[in-house]
Design a protein around this motif. Structure first.
Motif, PDB file in Angstrom:
ATOM      1  N   ASN A 135       4.134  -3.093  13.071  1.00 53.56           N
ATOM      2  CA  ASN A 135       2.884  -2.983  13.817  1.00 53.56           C
ATOM      3  C   ASN A 135       2.241  -4.360  13.956  1.00 53.56           C
ATOM      4  O   ASN A 135       2.199  -5.122  12.989  1.00 53.56           O
ATOM      5  CB  ASN A 135       1.902  -2.060  13.085  1.00 53.56           C
ATOM      6  N   GLN A 150       0.834  -1.178   0.000  1.00 50.79           N
ATOM      7  CA  GLN A 150       0.000   0.000   0.000  1.00 50.79           C
ATOM      8  C   GLN A 150       0.883   1.247   0.000  1.00 50.79           C
ATOM      9  O   GLN A 150       2.106   1.160   0.093  1.00 50.79           O
ATOM     10  CB  GLN A 150      -0.925  -0.010   1.222  1.00 50.79           C
ATOM     11  N   ASP A 197       1.142   3.584   2.299  1.00 50.60           N
ATOM     12  CA  ASP A 197       1.750   3.903   3.573  1.00 50.60           C
ATOM     13  C   ASP A 197       2.101   2.693   4.419  1.00 50.60           C
ATOM     14  O   ASP A 197       2.636   2.845   5.508  1.00 50.60           O
ATOM     15  CB  ASP A 197       0.808   4.811   4.385  1.00 50.60           C
ATOM     16  N   HIS A 198       1.786   1.481   3.952  1.00 42.44           N
ATOM     17  CA  HIS A 198       2.107   0.311   4.752  1.00 42.44           C
ATOM     18  C   HIS A 198       2.254  -0.931   3.886  1.00 42.44           C
ATOM     19  O   HIS A 198       1.782  -0.970   2.752  1.00 42.44           O
ATOM     20  CB  HIS A 198       1.057   0.079   5.844  1.00 42.44           C
ATOM     21  N   TYR A 256       9.860   1.963   5.352  1.00 34.84           N
ATOM     22  CA  TYR A 256       8.768   1.477   6.207  1.00 34.84           C
ATOM     23  C   TYR A 256       9.378   0.973   7.525  1.00 34.84           C
ATOM     24  O   TYR A 256       9.481  -0.217   7.755  1.00 34.84           O
ATOM     25  CB  TYR A 256       8.002   0.352   5.516  1.00 34.84           C
ATOM     26  N   LYS A 262       3.802  -1.001  18.261  1.00 35.68           N
ATOM     27  CA  LYS A 262       4.487  -0.333  17.145  1.00 35.68           C
ATOM     28  C   LYS A 262       5.943  -0.167  17.541  1.00 35.68           C
ATOM     29  O   LYS A 262       6.232   0.428  18.593  1.00 35.68           O
ATOM     30  CB  LYS A 262       3.856   1.028  16.836  1.00 35.68           C
ATOM     31  N   SER A 289       4.856   0.097   8.463  1.00 41.60           N
ATOM     32  CA  SER A 289       4.288   1.388   8.059  1.00 41.60           C
ATOM     33  C   SER A 289       5.364   2.459   8.010  1.00 41.60           C
ATOM     34  O   SER A 289       6.449   2.303   8.596  1.00 41.60           O
ATOM     35  CB  SER A 289       3.182   1.819   9.019  1.00 41.60           C
ATOM     36  N   LYS A 290       5.067   3.545   7.308  1.00 38.33           N
ATOM     37  CA  LYS A 290       5.993   4.672   7.224  1.00 38.33           C
ATOM     38  C   LYS A 290       5.981   5.487   8.509  1.00 38.33           C
ATOM     39  O   LYS A 290       6.978   6.125   8.865  1.00 38.33           O
ATOM     40  CB  LYS A 290       5.628   5.565   6.035  1.00 38.33           C
ATOM     41  N   GLU A 291       4.838   5.522   9.175  1.00 39.00           N
ATOM     42  CA  GLU A 291       4.702   6.315  10.404  1.00 39.00           C
ATOM     43  C   GLU A 291       4.073   5.470  11.500  1.00 39.00           C
ATOM     44  O   GLU A 291       3.429   4.464  11.235  1.00 39.00           O
ATOM     45  CB  GLU A 291       3.830   7.546  10.138  1.00 39.00           C
ATOM     46  N   TYR A 300       1.983  -5.657  10.060  1.00 34.41           N
ATOM     47  CA  TYR A 300       2.328  -4.838   8.888  1.00 34.41           C
ATOM     48  C   TYR A 300       3.428  -3.826   9.243  1.00 34.41           C
ATOM     49  O   TYR A 300       3.652  -3.524  10.407  1.00 34.41           O
ATOM     50  CB  TYR A 300       1.095  -4.109   8.340  1.00 34.41           C
TER      51      TYR A 300
END
Length: 236
Positions: free
Chosen positions: A106, A41, A43-44, A102, A190, A234-236, A232
């Motif tokens: 999470n 995706q 962002d993830h 990334y 996270k 993620s970027k943030e 997953y």
């Protein structure tokens, strides 16, 4: 595979556990898993889509008896359930993720019982009701493979880190949850694995090569039940 693991102990790697060695060798034997458009995706990057009853690309590795992994519904959501009864086996997925882009791992997990306190710095205490591995392959030099182990500890304090008893040079344990946390409760986690690899091993890592989950109680000869939610990056 048993013969290959045995040969490792006879040819210069006497301190490497079968669990660690087996996971290292997986990088050489398991075909790589390409990320689908659905997984990748903006962002993830989805690694475990358990909420969709999906285990595509995950391979089971049995070390000492078989931990059961299967889908079930809890709180109106599909999750992956693991039941360990004096067993140690995990699910492993070989997948490449750019953790500079990334960096955040999470996941959600929930335990139904705790293990009695064990000295997790010793080989006899290397049991965890729940753990999640992130690995960087050493390629043909599999003994250079590095791993972060995010664990639900029976004795350590939250945030504590220590070398794995079997592979202290390349395997780090991190207590994310402890005996102070509640059973029957979902916890969302996270962690910045890019920073963690740099902190633990003193080097920048761009690509990780595999993720694994495991519930093991073979050393304590006990039983544990755990639920895992989606995993997953993620970027943030």
């Amino acid at each position: 595979m048993r013969a290959l693991l045995a040969s490792l102990s006879l040819t210069g790697f006497p301190n490497m556990s079968q669990t660690v060695a087996y996971l290292f060798i997986c990088f050489l034997l398991v075909p790589g898993t390409a990320l689908s458009k659905e997984q990748l995706q903006k962002d993830h990057i989805v690694i475990g889509r358990f909420s969709s009853s999906e285990l595509t690309g995950w391979e089971e590795k049995v070390f000492d008896n078989k931990t059961a992994y299967f889908f079930t519904k809890i709180d109106d959501q599909i999750v992956l359930k693991s039941v360990s009864n004096d067993s140690a086996s995990g699910l492993f997925k070989e997948v490449t993720v750019d953790i500079q882009k990334y960096p955040y791992l999470n996941w959600r997990w929930r335990i139904e019982n705790k293990l009695a306190p064990m000295d997790e710095s010793q080989k006899a205490g290397d049991d965890y009701v729940a753990r999640l591995y992130v690995m960087v392959s050493g390629g043909l030099f599999f003994w250079n493979t590095k791993a972060l182990n995010y664990v639900w500890s029976s004795r350590s304090k939250k945030g504590e880190r220590w070398p794995n008893a079997f592979a202290p040079d390349n395997n780090r344990m991190v207590a994310v949850r402890t005996a102070d946390d509640q059973v029957g409760t979902w916890y969302s986690e996270k962690r910045n694995v890019y920073d963690a690899f740099k902190h633990e091993f003193g080097e920048e890592v761009r690509l990780i090569d595999g993720v694994a989950i495991m519930t093991d109680t073979d050393n304590s000869n006990t039983r544990a039940t755990v639920y895992y939610g989606d995993i997953y990056f993620s970027k943030e």
